[in-house]
Motif scaffolding. Structure first.
Motif, short mmCIF file in Angstrom:
data_model
loop_
_atom_site.label_atom_id
_atom_site.label_comp_id
_atom_site.label_asym_id
_atom_site.label_seq_id
_atom_site.Cartn_x
_atom_site.Cartn_y
_atom_site.Cartn_z
N HIS A 165 -1.16 -26.08 10.14
CA HIS A 165 -1.85 -25.04 10.89
C HIS A 165 -1.95 -23.75 10.09
CE1 HIS A 165 2.42 -24.40 11.36
NE2 HIS A 165 2.22 -23.21 11.88
N LEU A 166 -2.75 -22.82 10.59
CA LEU A 166 -2.85 -21.49 9.99
C LEU A 166 -1.79 -20.60 10.61
CD1 LEU A 166 -4.51 -19.65 8.04
CD2 LEU A 166 -5.84 -18.96 10.06
N VAL A 167 -1.02 -19.92 9.74
CA VAL A 167 0.11 -19.10 10.19
C VAL A 167 -0.17 -17.61 9.93
CG1 VAL A 167 2.59 -18.67 9.89
CG2 VAL A 167 1.66 -20.96 9.53
N GLN A 168 0.17 -16.80 10.90
CA GLN A 168 0.23 -15.36 10.68
C GLN A 168 1.64 -15.05 10.18
OE1 GLN A 168 -2.28 -12.90 11.26
NE2 GLN A 168 -0.84 -11.60 10.15
N LEU A 169 1.75 -14.57 8.95
CA LEU A 169 3.07 -14.41 8.35
C LEU A 169 3.85 -13.26 8.99
CD1 LEU A 169 2.27 -14.98 4.57
CD2 LEU A 169 3.02 -16.63 6.29
N ASP A 170 5.14 -13.52 9.15
CA ASP A 170 6.06 -12.55 9.71
C ASP A 170 6.22 -11.37 8.76
OD1 ASP A 170 8.31 -12.42 11.94
OD2 ASP A 170 9.24 -11.76 10.07
N GLU A 171 6.46 -10.20 9.31
CA GLU A 171 6.63 -8.99 8.50
C GLU A 171 7.76 -9.14 7.49
OE1 GLU A 171 7.70 -4.25 9.20
OE2 GLU A 171 6.67 -5.37 10.78
N ASP A 172 8.84 -9.81 7.91
CA ASP A 172 9.97 -10.01 7.01
C ASP A 172 9.59 -10.92 5.84
OD1 ASP A 172 12.94 -9.72 6.53
OD2 ASP A 172 12.84 -11.90 6.69
N THR A 173 8.76 -11.93 6.12
CA THR A 173 8.30 -12.84 5.06
C THR A 173 7.40 -12.11 4.07
OG1 THR A 173 8.45 -14.73 6.55
CG2 THR A 173 7.05 -14.98 4.61
N ILE A 174 6.49 -11.31 4.60
CA ILE A 174 5.59 -10.53 3.73
C ILE A 174 6.41 -9.60 2.84
CG2 ILE A 174 3.79 -8.76 3.71
CD1 ILE A 174 2.72 -10.04 6.30
N LYS A 175 7.39 -8.95 3.41
CA LYS A 175 8.24 -8.05 2.64
C LYS A 175 9.01 -8.81 1.57
CE LYS A 175 11.82 -4.50 3.20
NZ LYS A 175 12.70 -3.78 4.18
N ALA A 176 9.57 -9.96 1.93
CA ALA A 176 10.35 -10.76 0.96
C ALA A 176 9.46 -11.26 -0.18
CB ALA A 176 11.00 -11.94 1.68
N ASN A 177 8.22 -11.63 0.14
CA ASN A 177 7.31 -12.16 -0.89
C ASN A 177 6.62 -11.08 -1.71
OD1 ASN A 177 8.02 -14.66 0.03
ND2 ASN A 177 6.05 -15.17 0.92
N SER A 178 6.77 -9.85 -1.28
CA SER A 178 6.10 -8.75 -2.00
C SER A 178 6.66 -8.58 -3.41
CB SER A 178 6.22 -7.44 -1.22
OG SER A 178 7.57 -7.01 -1.16
N ARG A 179 7.86 -9.12 -3.67
CA ARG A 179 8.44 -9.00 -5.01
C ARG A 179 7.62 -9.76 -6.05
NH1 ARG A 179 11.34 -12.95 -2.36
NH2 ARG A 179 12.10 -14.76 -3.53
N PHE A 180 6.78 -10.70 -5.59
CA PHE A 180 5.95 -11.47 -6.51
C PHE A 180 4.59 -10.80 -6.76
CE2 PHE A 180 8.52 -14.78 -4.23
CZ PHE A 180 9.34 -15.10 -5.29
N PHE A 181 4.27 -9.75 -6.01
CA PHE A 181 2.97 -9.10 -6.10
C PHE A 181 3.11 -7.68 -6.61
CE2 PHE A 181 2.43 -12.54 -3.16
CZ PHE A 181 1.11 -12.95 -3.27
#
Length: 241
Positions: free
Chosen positions: A153-169
């Motif tokens: 399914h298509l997921v709306q990412l959680d704010e915590d996940t976006i923050k955690a993954n921001s280290r790659f961007f």
């Protein structure tokens, strides 16, 4: 549920790689479910080393990735398609035709998700599913919710996940806010599940997964109901067990 506590990240990664190798040796044409993120990187390095040593052959293996960012082209260095090629596929003899990753650039996400499920079923299901875990207990991109999502399914990412993954961007604004992910039901259909966790920041999630109530608020807690789950953690991630 079997829990293995390794001394450190390196030991965890080698143990995980050897379990995956055992699966391929037992069934050379097995179907592997693969994960991305920082956790499995050294597991993939060990698999590459073992392939180069002639220990393992990936030519008959079929793979399905858990997820992909929605809206990122495959050639974007932060796409999971790019990640898998850079960290594993470009270095082993897996058949390109047997690699399956959700298409994050699809113009029909409902169809893409349905077809992904059909591909898994047509391949005979996943023999071994590799998982990481988020600090909020997510597996794949199945975020804390009020229900367990059954299918891709298509997921709306959680704010915590976006923050955690921001280290790659370059910045948090560059992190996609949506992703295509296998559902909890899809993951639970795998014959075997191998979950990896490293670092003190994962200790709460591992505790909740293993000892907490089964709840969609901690998606990984559903693994308590699976008949064949191995969790490998380093000492820091196991610190609350």
């Amino acid at each position: 549920m079997r829990i293995i506590v390794a001394n450190d990240y390196e030991a965890m990664s080698k143990k995980a790689a050897h379990i995956i190798v055992s699966q391929i040796v037992l069934k050379p044409n097995c179907v592997l479910g693969l994960a991305t993120g920082s956790t499995p990187i050294d597991t993939y390095k060990e698999l590459i080393n073992l392939y180069k040593m002639g220990v393992i052959d990936f030519s008959d293996v079929t793979s399905f990735n858990l997820d992909e960012y929605f809206g990122l082209p495959k050639n974007n260095p932060q796409s999971y398609d790019y990640f898998m090629k850079a960290n594993l596929f470009n270095h082993i003899n897996i058949d390109d035709e047997k690699i399956n990753i959700p298409n994050g650039m699809t113009d029909n996400v409902v169809r893409e998700c349905a077809e992904y499920e059909k591909k898994i079923e047509a391949a005979g299901g996943i023999d071994l599913q590799l998982l990481g875990i988020g600090r909020n207990g997510h597996i794949g991109f199945n975020e804390p919710s009020d229900h367990f999502e059954p299918k891709t399914h298509l997921v709306q990412l959680d704010e915590d996940t976006i923050k955690a993954n921001s280290r790659f961007f370059d910045s948090i604004e560059d992190v996609p806010t949506k992703a295509i992910s296998m559902g909890i039901g899809s993951i639970m259909k795998a014959k075997k599940i191998l979950l990896l966790a490293s670092g003190a920041e994962k200790a709460d999630a591992i505790y909740d997964t293993v000892k907490g109530p089964i709840t969609p608020k901690v998606p990984a807690s559903i693994l308590q109901l699976h008949p064949d789950v191995t969790i490998i953690v380093d000492k820091e991630a196991a610190s609350r067990l």
